[in-house]
Enzyme design. Structure first.
Site, PDB file in Angstrom:
ATOM      1  N   CYS A  23      -8.038 -44.195  34.028  1.00 32.55           N
ATOM      2  CA  CYS A  23      -7.539 -42.829  33.984  1.00 32.55           C
ATOM      3  C   CYS A  23      -6.981 -42.471  32.609  1.00 32.55           C
ATOM      4  CB  CYS A  23      -6.400 -42.589  34.988  1.00 32.55           C
ATOM      5  SG  CYS A  23      -6.896 -42.788  36.688  1.00 32.55           S
ATOM      6  N   CYS A 263      -0.635 -53.053  26.889  1.00 29.92           N
ATOM      7  CA  CYS A 263      -1.972 -53.637  27.083  1.00 29.92           C
ATOM      8  C   CYS A 263      -2.652 -53.861  25.735  1.00 29.92           C
ATOM      9  CB  CYS A 263      -2.817 -52.694  27.931  1.00 29.92           C
ATOM     10  SG  CYS A 263      -4.552 -53.202  28.035  1.00 29.92           S
ATOM     11  N   SER A 310     -17.345 -49.592  20.279  1.00 29.99           N
ATOM     12  CA  SER A 310     -16.129 -50.316  19.913  1.00 29.99           C
ATOM     13  C   SER A 310     -16.399 -51.508  19.013  1.00 29.99           C
ATOM     14  CB  SER A 310     -15.376 -50.744  21.176  1.00 29.99           C
ATOM     15  OG  SER A 310     -16.265 -51.390  22.047  1.00 29.99           O
ATOM     16  N   ASP A 372     -19.403 -57.920  19.530  1.00 28.47           N
ATOM     17  CA  ASP A 372     -19.123 -57.111  20.730  1.00 28.47           C
ATOM     18  C   ASP A 372     -17.652 -57.259  21.081  1.00 28.47           C
ATOM     19  OD1 ASP A 372     -19.582 -55.392  22.803  1.00 28.47           O
ATOM     20  OD2 ASP A 372     -21.025 -56.649  23.856  1.00 28.47           O
ATOM     21  N   ASP A 373     -17.160 -56.327  21.944  1.00 26.16           N
ATOM     22  CA  ASP A 373     -15.725 -56.331  22.222  1.00 26.16           C
ATOM     23  C   ASP A 373     -15.298 -57.360  23.248  1.00 26.16           C
ATOM     24  OD1 ASP A 373     -16.017 -54.890  24.912  1.00 26.16           O
ATOM     25  OD2 ASP A 373     -16.863 -53.429  23.537  1.00 26.16           O
ATOM     26  N   CYS A 409      -7.372 -58.010  36.002  1.00 27.14           N
ATOM     27  CA  CYS A 409      -6.270 -57.123  35.640  1.00 27.14           C
ATOM     28  C   CYS A 409      -5.813 -56.381  36.896  1.00 27.14           C
ATOM     29  CB  CYS A 409      -6.721 -56.113  34.592  1.00 27.14           C
ATOM     30  SG  CYS A 409      -5.464 -54.888  34.191  1.00 27.14           S
ATOM     31  N   CYS A 461       0.870 -57.311  26.874  1.00 27.49           N
ATOM     32  CA  CYS A 461       0.248 -57.950  28.027  1.00 27.49           C
ATOM     33  C   CYS A 461      -1.081 -58.532  27.549  1.00 27.49           C
ATOM     34  CB  CYS A 461      -0.007 -56.938  29.144  1.00 27.49           C
ATOM     35  SG  CYS A 461      -0.921 -57.666  30.528  1.00 27.49           S
ATOM     36  N   CYS A 464      -5.190 -60.891  31.156  1.00 29.80           N
ATOM     37  CA  CYS A 464      -6.591 -61.143  31.506  1.00 29.80           C
ATOM     38  C   CYS A 464      -7.160 -62.326  30.715  1.00 29.80           C
ATOM     39  CB  CYS A 464      -7.442 -59.893  31.349  1.00 29.80           C
ATOM     40  SG  CYS A 464      -7.169 -59.025  29.819  1.00 29.80           S
TER      41      CYS A 464
HETATM   42  S1  SF4 Z   1      -4.396 -57.746  32.119  1.00 28.19           S
HETATM   43 FE1  SF4 Z   1      -5.636 -57.326  30.244  1.00 28.19          FE
HETATM   44  S2  SF4 Z   1      -6.561 -55.316  30.582  1.00 28.19           S
HETATM   45 FE2  SF4 Z   1      -4.895 -55.550  32.084  1.00 28.19          FE
HETATM   46  S3  SF4 Z   1      -3.100 -54.586  31.119  1.00 28.19           S
HETATM   47 FE3  SF4 Z   1      -3.035 -56.783  30.637  1.00 28.19          FE
HETATM   48  S4  SF4 Z   1      -4.122 -56.944  28.663  1.00 28.19           S
HETATM   49 FE4  SF4 Z   1      -4.631 -54.947  29.514  1.00 28.19          FE
END
Ligand code: SF4
Length: 501
Positions: A23, A263, A310, A372-373, A409, A461, A464
């Site tokens: 979003c 993030c 990206s 690539d990302d 995530c 964060c 992931c």
């Molecule tokens: S888990 Fe990964 S994608 Fe999700 S908020 Fe954390 S850093 Fe971002």
């Protein structure tokens, strides 16, 4: 109050082989301005964060009016619809919804609800991790729930206390104390705009000011400010509530800030390269990612290619650092996206070619480094490598500017369960063999962190990549995404590492 409802369309959307945003939000408080039109342009700038539905709600001091539907911003809004949305305060939303099930008009935002006879419109970017508990609590309190979304639960919580105290800020604070997870929200009442962000600051939310004091804008990314001529002022701080109304701007701490956990993937992939998050340029971060990856994982090659969009700034960084020439060897079809028109089965077999096409005249006979990302399930990378070989590449060395994605995530990004994440199930050599590249390397976590200097705050964060979740994941929710008992033990052995709730 009236809601303009357009024709409902059915979404198609196969589950994409990459992490997808869920979003974007946008808000304006600007008496005398065409706030609906400004919000429409803001949402177009943020369209990359969600393509399944779009909506705008406008307040005129007494009531609110809203229009929303499935589809892109340009499909949902036309001149007549915007002209009907008169007022001086607005919020808007674009949505990506695969994790919440099929796209539906009911789930499209802003979510409109009534507190006594006053309407509010709420738009949310993120995901709450305790929605089930919140909904159970609201039902116990006799609150009727219809939409089944996080935003509805948040709006009802806000309504509970606002009804008793007659102050929206009290209601918002009450909701922030109850909800857990990632949220960047904008809320419009008939005469004010509110913006608030979770205590960890996971999803982005920034504030801009219109020229000559004409008003205020809030946006998920600064590219949404740029398009309406607003100047970036700052980001909404973790746990902060900011109100914009005729009295001016008021800020307060809704809940205490927790461990800072913005993030980090925003810088790698989600955000537009022309955006600035927490005063850090996304484009410059991507250039640095490529430069650092060239140091960490060099390759003998003739050309560096970036997978659009990206991967391109990172490819330029890799090329500059390695001394290998950069080339535009992959062309993106910008007008095939998450559409509501199903490709035929024959077209589907073209797979990646619907979106990306190689330039054989550039790459034939060349040894390529391809930037690539990220790699999620690996299917797209496998097809990409094959496509480049078919176009005549002599070698394909794949370089990825994020570490291996090994964990789902839970904070507003649509990810697979662990058993579908290729890096959670294969070694680097196994992935290289399966994808068919001549070599494969990912940037290290340290390299990623170095590319996004942590100048203003204390942390990101990166769950992931690490499984270190900054907000504890309820076991019932985790059970859907963690595929083995060991997954549970990794996360729950010491409690959710670093959890602050
Ligand atoms: S888990 Fe990964 S994608 Fe999700 S908020 Fe954390 S850093 Fe971002």
């Amino acid at each position: 109050m009236s809601v303009l409802r357009h024709r409902a369309r059915l979404g198609c959307s196969e589950r994409p082989d990459r992490l997808e945003e869920e979003c974007a939000v946008f808000g304006v408080f600007a008496p005398g301005e065409d706030v609906a039109r400004m919000t429409c342009f803001g949402l177009q700038a943020l369209q990359h964060r969600g393509q399944e539905s779009a909506g705008i709600a406008v307040g005129d001091g007494e009531t609110m009016m809203a229009a929303k539907d499935l589809g892109l911003v340009t499909q949902v809004f036309d001149e007549a619809t915007l002209a009907a949305l008169e007022g001086f305060v607005a919020v808007g939303h674009v949505r990506y919804s695969t994790s919440g099930g099929a796209a539906s008009w009911e789930a499209a935002q802003p979510h409109i609800s009534a507190i006594d006879d006053v309407l509010i419109a709420l738009a949310h970017n993120g995901t709450l991790v305790n929605t089930a508990a919140l909904r159970a609590r609201l039902v116990r309190d006799g609150v009727q729930l219809r939409a089944g979304t996080d935003s509805e639960a948040a709006a009802k919580l806000i309504g509970q206390v606002t009804q008793k105290t007659h102050h929206l800020r009290n209601g918002i604070r009450h909701a922030m104390e109850a909800i857990e997870g990632a949220y960047a929200m904008v809320l419009a009442s008939p005469d004010a705009l509110y913006a608030f962000r979770d205590p960890n600051g996971i999803r982005p939310l920034c504030i801009g000011e219109l020229p000559q004091g004409r008003g205020w804008v809030v946006s998920s990314e600064t590219c949404g400010l740029d398009i309406v001529g607003a100047t970036y002022v700052r980001d909404v701080e973790p746990g902060e509530i900011v109100r914009f109304n005729a009295e001016g701007v008021h800020s307060e701490q809704g809940v205490p800030a927790g461990r800072r956990a913005s993030c980090i993937f925003e810088y790698v992939y989600f955000a537009r390269p022309d955006s600035v998050i927490d005063h850090q340029s996304v484009y410059q971060a991507r250039r640095s990612l490529g430069r650092i990856l060239a140091q960490e994982a060099p390759a003998e090659a003739d050309l560096v290619l970036g997978v659009p969009d990206s991967g391109v700034p990172s490819a330029l960084g890799f090329a500059a650092e390695s001394g290998i020439s950069y080339a535009d060897g992959i062309v993106k079809n910008r007008y095939v996206g998450r559409t509501f028109i199903e490709p035929t089965q024959a077209m589907r077999q073209l797979g990646i070619r619907l979106k990306l096409n190689p330039l054989p005249s550039v790459i034939r006979g060349k040894r390529l480094v391809v930037i690539d990302d990220s790699i999620v399930r690996g299917n797209t990378s496998k097809k990409l490598v094959q496509m480049l070989r078919d176009a005549g590449a002599a070698e394909v060395h794949l370089r990825i500017v994020s570490p291996e994605v090994k964990w789902p995530c839970f904070y507003g990004i649509d990810t697979d369960t662990r058993d579908q994440l290729i890096a959670a199930n294969m070694s680097l050599d196994e992935m290289n063999a399966w994808i068919g590249s001549d070599s494969l390397a990912f940037i290290s976590l340290e390299g990623l962190r170095a590319a996004v200097p942590d100048a203003r705050h204390q942390g990101f964060c990166d769950a992931c990549f690490t499984g270190d979740y900054p907000v504890a994941i309820p076991e019932a929710l985790a059970a859907k995404s963690f595929s083995t008992k060991k997954d549970f033990e990794d996360v729950y052995a010491e409690g959710a590492k670093g959890a602050d709730v």
